[in-house]
Design a protein around this motif. Structure first.
Motif, short mmCIF file in Angstrom:
data_model
loop_
_atom_site.label_atom_id
_atom_site.label_comp_id
_atom_site.label_asym_id
_atom_site.label_seq_id
_atom_site.Cartn_x
_atom_site.Cartn_y
_atom_site.Cartn_z
N GLY A 144 1.16 -1.62 0.01
CA GLY A 144 -0.11 -0.08 -0.38
C GLY A 144 0.97 1.19 -0.08
N MET A 145 1.89 0.98 0.74
CA MET A 145 2.78 2.66 0.73
C MET A 145 3.51 2.31 -0.52
SD MET A 145 4.79 2.22 4.80
CE MET A 145 5.22 3.77 4.25
N ALA A 146 3.63 1.74 -1.52
CA ALA A 146 4.96 1.70 -2.56
C ALA A 146 3.37 1.84 -3.90
CB ALA A 146 4.71 -0.10 -2.76
N LEU A 147 2.38 1.72 -3.45
CA LEU A 147 1.38 1.91 -4.43
C LEU A 147 1.11 3.75 -4.38
CD1 LEU A 147 -1.60 2.29 -6.65
CD2 LEU A 147 -2.93 1.66 -4.20
N GLY A 148 0.76 4.18 -2.38
CA GLY A 148 1.31 5.72 -3.04
C GLY A 148 2.02 5.92 -3.47
N THR A 206 -3.87 -5.53 -10.45
CA THR A 206 -3.10 -4.66 -11.82
C THR A 206 -1.66 -4.70 -11.69
OG1 THR A 206 -3.12 -2.23 -13.14
CG2 THR A 206 -3.28 -2.29 -10.41
N THR A 207 -1.14 -3.58 -12.88
CA THR A 207 0.15 -4.04 -12.54
C THR A 207 1.00 -2.52 -11.96
OG1 THR A 207 0.64 -2.93 -15.11
CG2 THR A 207 0.20 -5.49 -14.19
N PRO A 208 1.96 -2.53 -11.89
CA PRO A 208 2.83 -0.81 -11.11
C PRO A 208 2.67 -0.72 -11.67
CG PRO A 208 4.17 -2.70 -9.95
CD PRO A 208 3.13 -3.81 -11.37
N THR A 268 -4.36 5.24 -12.37
CA THR A 268 -6.05 5.16 -12.25
C THR A 268 -6.14 4.45 -10.74
OG1 THR A 268 -6.07 3.05 -13.70
CG2 THR A 268 -5.66 5.62 -14.79
N ARG A 269 -5.74 4.30 -10.18
CA ARG A 269 -6.31 3.42 -9.08
C ARG A 269 -5.66 4.24 -7.68
NH1 ARG A 269 -8.79 -1.69 -10.17
NH2 ARG A 269 -7.89 -2.57 -8.54
N GLU A 270 -6.86 4.47 -7.49
CA GLU A 270 -6.89 4.97 -5.38
C GLU A 270 -6.90 4.33 -4.80
OE1 GLU A 270 -7.08 8.73 -3.68
OE2 GLU A 270 -7.12 8.92 -5.72
N PRO A 271 -5.63 4.71 -4.18
CA PRO A 271 -5.26 3.79 -2.83
C PRO A 271 -6.66 4.01 -1.72
CG PRO A 271 -3.66 4.78 -3.46
CD PRO A 271 -4.16 5.56 -3.56
N LEU A 272 -6.91 2.34 -1.08
CA LEU A 272 -7.71 3.22 0.51
C LEU A 272 -7.59 1.95 1.12
CD1 LEU A 272 -10.99 3.17 -0.12
CD2 LEU A 272 -11.59 1.51 -0.50
N LEU A 273 -7.36 2.98 1.89
CA LEU A 273 -6.68 2.28 3.51
C LEU A 273 -7.70 1.42 4.07
CD1 LEU A 273 -4.07 4.87 3.77
CD2 LEU A 273 -4.11 2.49 2.22
N PHE A 274 -7.52 0.53 4.68
CA PHE A 274 -8.52 0.40 5.77
C PHE A 274 -7.61 0.22 6.99
CE2 PHE A 274 -6.82 -3.75 4.29
CZ PHE A 274 -6.51 -4.54 4.94
N THR A 275 -8.90 -0.14 8.13
CA THR A 275 -8.08 -0.39 9.19
C THR A 275 -9.94 -1.01 10.37
OG1 THR A 275 -7.07 0.16 11.21
CG2 THR A 275 -9.01 1.30 10.48
N ALA A 300 -7.39 0.40 -4.91
CA ALA A 300 -6.51 -0.95 -4.53
C ALA A 300 -6.44 -0.49 -3.31
CB ALA A 300 -5.39 0.07 -5.15
N VAL A 301 -7.53 -1.61 -2.66
CA VAL A 301 -7.47 -1.30 -1.32
C VAL A 301 -5.72 -2.07 -0.35
CG1 VAL A 301 -9.01 -2.89 0.41
CG2 VAL A 301 -9.77 -2.64 -1.79
N ALA A 302 -5.66 -1.33 1.20
CA ALA A 302 -4.35 -2.31 1.43
C ALA A 302 -4.84 -1.69 2.83
CB ALA A 302 -3.15 -1.21 0.91
N PRO A 303 -4.20 -2.55 4.22
CA PRO A 303 -4.81 -1.73 4.89
C PRO A 303 -3.38 -0.49 5.54
CG PRO A 303 -2.94 -3.43 5.10
CD PRO A 303 -3.68 -3.87 3.61
N GLY A 304 -3.24 0.78 6.56
CA GLY A 304 -2.88 1.93 7.13
C GLY A 304 -3.73 2.34 7.20
#
Length: 367
Positions: A139-143, A176-178, A183-190, A233-237
């Motif tokens: 998720g950090m890499a995506l950002g 998706t590929t890096p 076009t992918r918005e990071p969606l962080l979850f907790t 793009a869903v990731a913890p954070g």
């Protein structure tokens, strides 16, 4: 008026739920046995006491204050799914340095049994601890990539020793590929703790996108739709919106907050967005029927469509679909379960009766 007593369901309903071990009432109330001095969850598998020997409490604190001891079998202190101290300390370490690649030896050095940790994360996050920290790094890499960082740097900063390994993990996690992440918005979850059980909160840079109880049957489908239809793009954070909703939810359940201010981002069909906006205008402590919402939208014959849109609301409590009831006054359906819906309505009614609420406004960013 005793606020805590006002949160309880009718006595006969609690007796029935206790005797039948009804799982829908987890977190809604606790049973305390006068003859043993022990309090339990309503679903405790121990031999059921006689109803005349039981008293009920809305919160574990109330039972403890009344002198009862927690049951060793059903562990009512865990009913709100509060992370134990050792998990909280580990999560703080992960947030302080997400790039650390934890080994079983490191965990054992901290007095943490790897298998126990794995089971806890599988139960509460639906993934292992190691999968969680990998997803956190991705998720950090995506950002970073979205902010202009090169793929090579993002890969190595995430702890991957090869670009191919990074690309494979990225593709598996975000579908998706890096190179296509623009076009992918990071969606962080907790994961959040509430008196009614754990919830999951998801937020992007513009606001809160999802807030649901973890046991909601439609949760998996909702997340898949956010990924496939809306490109998240869903990731913890963590981000500011997730921290804000955690604070506001705590105040809400204490009866001290009637107006959520966390910004919202609610993708959906034009009609659903209209319905959700109208839901957000229903005052705290009040209810509306599906027909009344349809009439407000200028579509008096659209009660069924309003009900469907109401059921597709992804932001529980903040967008108060629990305040919508049937024309006959019945609670009707609720994604988090009708006992929770009844609890929320009792909470708000009791808070209104004990103090004058603030004016309800549509939260910032509400459609």
């Amino acid at each position: 008026m005793n606020l805590q007593n006002a949160l309880l369901p009718p006595h006969t309903e609690m007796v029935r739920a206790m005797l039948e071990r009804d799982t829908a009432y987890e977190g809604v109330f606790f049973t305390a046995v006068k003859t043993t001095g022990i309090f339990c969850r309503p679903t405790c598998t121990a031999r059921k006491p006689k109803p005349e020997n039981v008293e009920f409490f809305a919160h574990v604190d109330d039972a403890l204050s009344a002198g009862y001891r927690p049951c060793l079998r059903c562990k009512p202190l865990d009913a709100a799914a509060i992370a134990p101290d050792w998990v909280q300390a580990l999560l703080k370490s992960v947030e302080a340095d997400p790039e650390v690649r934890w080994t079983d030896a490191q965990l054992e050095a901290r007095g943490i049994e790897p298998l126990k940790l794995r089971r806890w994360f599988k139960q509460h996050f639906s993934m292992t601890f190691h999968a969680y920290i990998r997803a956190r790094r991705l998720g950090m890499a995506l950002g970073g990539i979205k902010q202009g960082e090169s793929i090579d740097n993002a890969a190595f900063d995430s702890g991957y020793e090869s670009l191919s390994g990074f690309r494979d993990a990225f593709q598996k996690s975000f579908h998706t590929t890096p190179g296509r992440t623009a076009t992918r918005e990071p969606l962080l979850f907790t994961r959040l703790t509430t008196p009614l059980g754990p919830m999951i909160a998801m937020a992007e840079s513009r606001g809160l996108v999802l807030l649901e109880f973890l046991d909601r049957p439609a949760l998996t489908k909702e997340v898949e739709e956010l990924q496939s239809r809306y490109g998240y793009a869903v990731a913890p954070g963590h981000n500011a919106h997730l921290r804000q909703i955690e604070t506001e939810l705590g105040l809400y359940f204490e009866g001290k907050l009637t107006d959520f201010n966390v910004p919202l981002q609610m993708p959906g069909t034009p009609f659903a967005i209209e319905v959700w906006a109208e839901l957000a205008r229903v005052p705290y402590g009040q209810t509306r029927t599906y027909g009344e919402i349809a009439a407000k939208l200028g579509k008096p014959g659209a009660s069924r469509a309003v009900g469907l849109a109401n059921g597709h609301n992804r932001i529980a409590i903040v967008v108060p679909c629990h305040r919508i009831i049937g024309a006959d006054g019945s609670l009707t359906g609720y994604g988090g379960g009708q006992p929770r819906k009844a609890f929320l309505l009792r909470l708000e009614k009791a808070a209104v009766q004990t103090s004058k609420p603030t004016t309800r406004h549509c939260p910032a960013g509400c459609p």
